[in-house]
Design an enzyme around this catalytic site. Structure first.
Site, PDB file in Angstrom:
ATOM      1  N   ASP A 189       0.806  -1.227   0.000  1.00  0.00           N
ATOM      2  CA  ASP A 189       0.000   0.000   0.000  1.00  0.00           C
ATOM      3  C   ASP A 189       0.839   1.279   0.000  1.00  0.00           C
ATOM      4  O   ASP A 189       0.310   2.358  -0.255  1.00  0.00           O
ATOM      5  CB  ASP A 189      -0.958  -0.001   1.197  1.00  0.00           C
ATOM      6  CG  ASP A 189      -2.041  -1.053   1.032  1.00  0.00           C
ATOM      7  OD1 ASP A 189      -2.299  -1.470  -0.115  1.00  0.00           O
ATOM      8  OD2 ASP A 189      -2.629  -1.477   2.044  1.00  0.00           O
TER       9      ASP A 189
ATOM     10  N   TYR B 272      -9.761  -1.350   2.704  1.00  0.00           N
ATOM     11  CA  TYR B 272      -9.206  -1.225   4.054  1.00  0.00           C
ATOM     12  C   TYR B 272      -8.934   0.232   4.416  1.00  0.00           C
ATOM     13  O   TYR B 272      -8.699   1.067   3.538  1.00  0.00           O
ATOM     14  CB  TYR B 272      -7.885  -1.992   4.179  1.00  0.00           C
ATOM     15  CG  TYR B 272      -7.993  -3.290   4.953  1.00  0.00           C
ATOM     16  CD1 TYR B 272      -8.209  -3.270   6.320  1.00  0.00           C
ATOM     17  CD2 TYR B 272      -7.874  -4.523   4.337  1.00  0.00           C
ATOM     18  CE1 TYR B 272      -8.303  -4.450   7.047  1.00  0.00           C
ATOM     19  CE2 TYR B 272      -7.971  -5.714   5.048  1.00  0.00           C
ATOM     20  CZ  TYR B 272      -8.180  -5.668   6.399  1.00  0.00           C
ATOM     21  OH  TYR B 272      -8.279  -6.824   7.114  1.00  0.00           O
TER      22      TYR B 272
END
Ligand SMILES: [Cu+2]
Length: 646
Positions: free
Chosen positions: A306, A390
């Site tokens: 990420d 998320y």
């Protein structure tokens, strides 16, 4: 860096501090200088735009009031030919200072590509056919996220800028987006040409029934027995802010922000012994990855980095008073560009406030019944980012005890798969009817550039070991700390050992406390785990930083990211494994500590439809840095008697 140097880097000068993120005006000007200096085709994307951060030596050379060279760093991607360029623009000299072709690399996926990719995939006939095969004919409520493609050695489309588009079906635009996966369908896309290369269909799995939404309106019955809990600071907060320089209690530090790493802290020091004592030069999230443990065709290729594949700073939330933060808040904006070079300001991207944190220290003299107690106050600097399904919060806490804590808050929606009725998953857990969440892990690597009282630092591992049997240990109770110097980068790749009470400490052997110990800070680990993926798996090669919880490297300003500069589609081996291959000596030198923490996530039904926050992190705790408890001089609290509940 001397202590005197450290003091000045913490003071905002009349000139712009070299570590200040680019302002809106600077960003706009840098883009214009770049456009003026080079003819950019309409197919060039600005994949990254940020301050070209000066090296530590350059920051140390910063002199009070002196004008500073300000530079911007860009990563450009030409969608026409897929080539990548790193460009440095001098704002001071108003010119393009360098232009470097970076062959064979893929920058992180830009959020603009998310939007364009979704629209493109939804319009593609093969994808539509795959959905019709599942009885889905209205594509309006479908959502498609481009997951990073990884590199599995079986690429059918070498040289392309790849992503894997996964699809979910909402029942409306207000529906929880990630609750109904269109399982089995993967659109392999080229983000340069913004085309679908192939639609994989691994077999029809029925859509799960709607599994609940998370909005208050969808939940329906909301509990009504919570009374307001207000944080009131009538005299204002105890911190002061000058630009990006922060002072709170005896702490001083600077705040920064990059589109790749998000929140960055610089020049963390503590006023003690009549001076500012340096502790850390720069700390940030250097990389993170989420490997999934389901070997099936959909989830086995899910292992998103990420930071390096998406740029977690670019995905930062704009925070809301009363929701994300309570109390007397100071916000900092994040300034970046969209992929076409337009300046983007994300307001309130970083939140800073104080929190009461219970008891700081206490003792009651049982003979006299006299009690001394102090309440703990902590300063919180935080940001939140949303990466597809998320959400991650990154919270730095500063304490009066000298502790510095990093806490990651993990929340948001699980990445789930669908199963036919009555089928149970082996590699995951049912969270709702016909809906399972694969087992997975979240690994974060934090780059901690220490400078305990200057640049001569050493790192030790400390285990506690039982004393040998014999007359020197007649009752067998003896035990003692065993301290091992990590002399080189090869020696400094370590894993936690809670049963040995293991910790690592960074000390300055040249500065002693009042009992003759070298001053230092230790790393107190929290929850941690090692990866379960096999050593020769793609994700282990690409996220080699997961192998060890502690890594130490000799400072090199070009070594910033635990999986290297360009991890998107990279086969692996870059980053920490490459950095430490030099096996540089570490003793009494300028060292960078890299700490990896892994959150092991076997999902639960309670994690659905949105998971309650899970926490992971570490504490940097003084160990002989101070001569005594540094919080002895905190004032006694005022007694209050009026709020007792009868
Ligand atoms: Cu998880």
């Amino acid at each position: 860096m001397t202590n005197e140097n450290m003091a000045f880097v913490n003071d905002e000068m009349s000139s712009v501090h070299p570590l200040n993120p680019l302002s809106v005006e600077e960003m706009r000007e840098a883009v214009q200088i770049l456009r003026d200096g080079r003819q950019l085709s309409g197919r060039v994307r600005f994949m990254s735009a940020a301050l070209r951060e000066p090296t530590k030596a350059e920051v140390c050379a910063y002199a009070s009031g002196q004008p500073q060279a300000r530079e911007a760093h860009f990563i450009l991607l030409d969608n026409g030919d897929g080539q990548v360029y790193e460009v440095v623009v001098s704002l001071t000299e108003r010119c393009v200072k360098s232009w470097s072709h970076m062959p064979g690399v893929q920058p992180p996926i830009h959020v603009d590509e998310f939007v364009e990719c979704e629209n493109m995939v939804k319009a593609h006939p093969e994808w539509q056919t795959a959905l019709r095969r599942r009885g889905i004919t209205n594509f309006e409520n479908a959502i498609v996220d481009p997951w990073s493609a990884g590199n599995f050695g079986d690429e059918q489309f070498p040289g392309h800028r790849l992503a894997r588009g996964y699809t979910w079906m909402r029942t409306s635009h207000d529906d929880v987006g990630y609750g109904r996966p269109v399982d089995g369908v993967v659109a392999i896309v080229d983000l340069n040409t913004m085309t679908v290369l192939k639609v994989e269909d691994h077999g029809v799995v029925p859509l799960p029934p709607p599994s609940g939404n998370y909005t208050a309106a969808a939940v329906g019955s909301i509990r009504d027995d919570l009374k307001p809990l207000d944080i009131v600071q009538l005299d204002g907060p105890s911190f002061s802010v000058d630009g990006y320089a922060v002072s709170w209690q005896k702490w001083k530090f600077r705040i920064g922000f990059t589109p790749r790493e998000g929140l960055v802290l610089y020049c963390v020091g503590y006023a003690d012994r009549g001076r500012e004592r340096p502790i850390l030069y720069r700390v940030s999230l250097s990389e993170m990855v989420v490997p999934y443990g389901d070997p099936g065709p959909i989830h086995s290729k899910k292992n998103a980095f990420d930071v390096g594949e998406y740029g977690i700073g670019r995905l930062v939330n704009s925070l809301e008073l009363g929701c994300d933060c309570l109390g007397n808040i100071k916000y900092f904006d994040a300034i970046m560009t969209d992929s076409r070079g337009g300046v983007v300001v994300i307001p309130k991207a970083v939140c800073m406030h104080e929190e009461d944190y219970g008891t700081l220290w206490k003792h009651t003299d049982w003979r006299t019944n006299h009690t001394e107690v102090r309440r703990s106050r902590r300063l919180v600097v935080s940001s939140f980012a949303t990466v597809g399904n998320y959400d991650y919060g990154f919270f730095w806490y500063f304490y009066q005890s000298g502790d510095i804590q990093l806490e990651v808050k993990l929340t948001g929606c699980l990445s789930v798969g669908a199963l036919p009725p009555d089928v149970q998953p082996k590699y995951g857990v049912m969270v709702s009817p016909q809906l399972y969440a694969p087992i997975h892990q979240h690994f974060f690597n934090f780059r901690l550039h220490f400078m305990i009282e200057g640049e001569g630092n050493s790192v030790y591992e400390v285990d506690t070991v039982p004393e040998t049997q014999g007359p020197h240990n007649p009752l067998g109770n003896g035990c003692h700390p065993q301290t091992t110097l990590l002399r080189s980068e090869a020696e400094a790749q370590r894993v936690i050992n809670p049963l040995a009470g293991r910790y690592w400490k960074v000390i300055n052997p040249n500065v002693r406390n009042n009992v003759g110990q070298p001053v230092g800070y230790k790393i107190v680990h929290g929850e941690n785990v090692l990866p379960f993926a096999s050593p020769d798996s793609s994700v282990m090669k690409r996220a080699g930083f997961m192998r060890s919880h502690l890594w130490v490297t000799a400072y090199d300003p070009s070594e910033m990211y635990a999986s290297g500069d360009y991890i998107n589609q990279h086969p692996g081996g870059d980053g920490l494994p490459a950095y430490v291959a030099k096996d540089r000596p570490l003793e009494n030198s300028d060292v960078v500590v890299w700490y990896t923490c892994g959150h092991h996530h076997i999902p639960r039904p309670e994690d659905w439809p949105v998971m309650p926050v899970a926490y992971i992190g570490f504490i940097l705790r003084p160990v002989g840095f101070f001569d005594a408890n540094p919080a002895m001089d905190t004032p006694p609290p005022e007694l209050r008697a009026s709020c007792e509940v009868q």
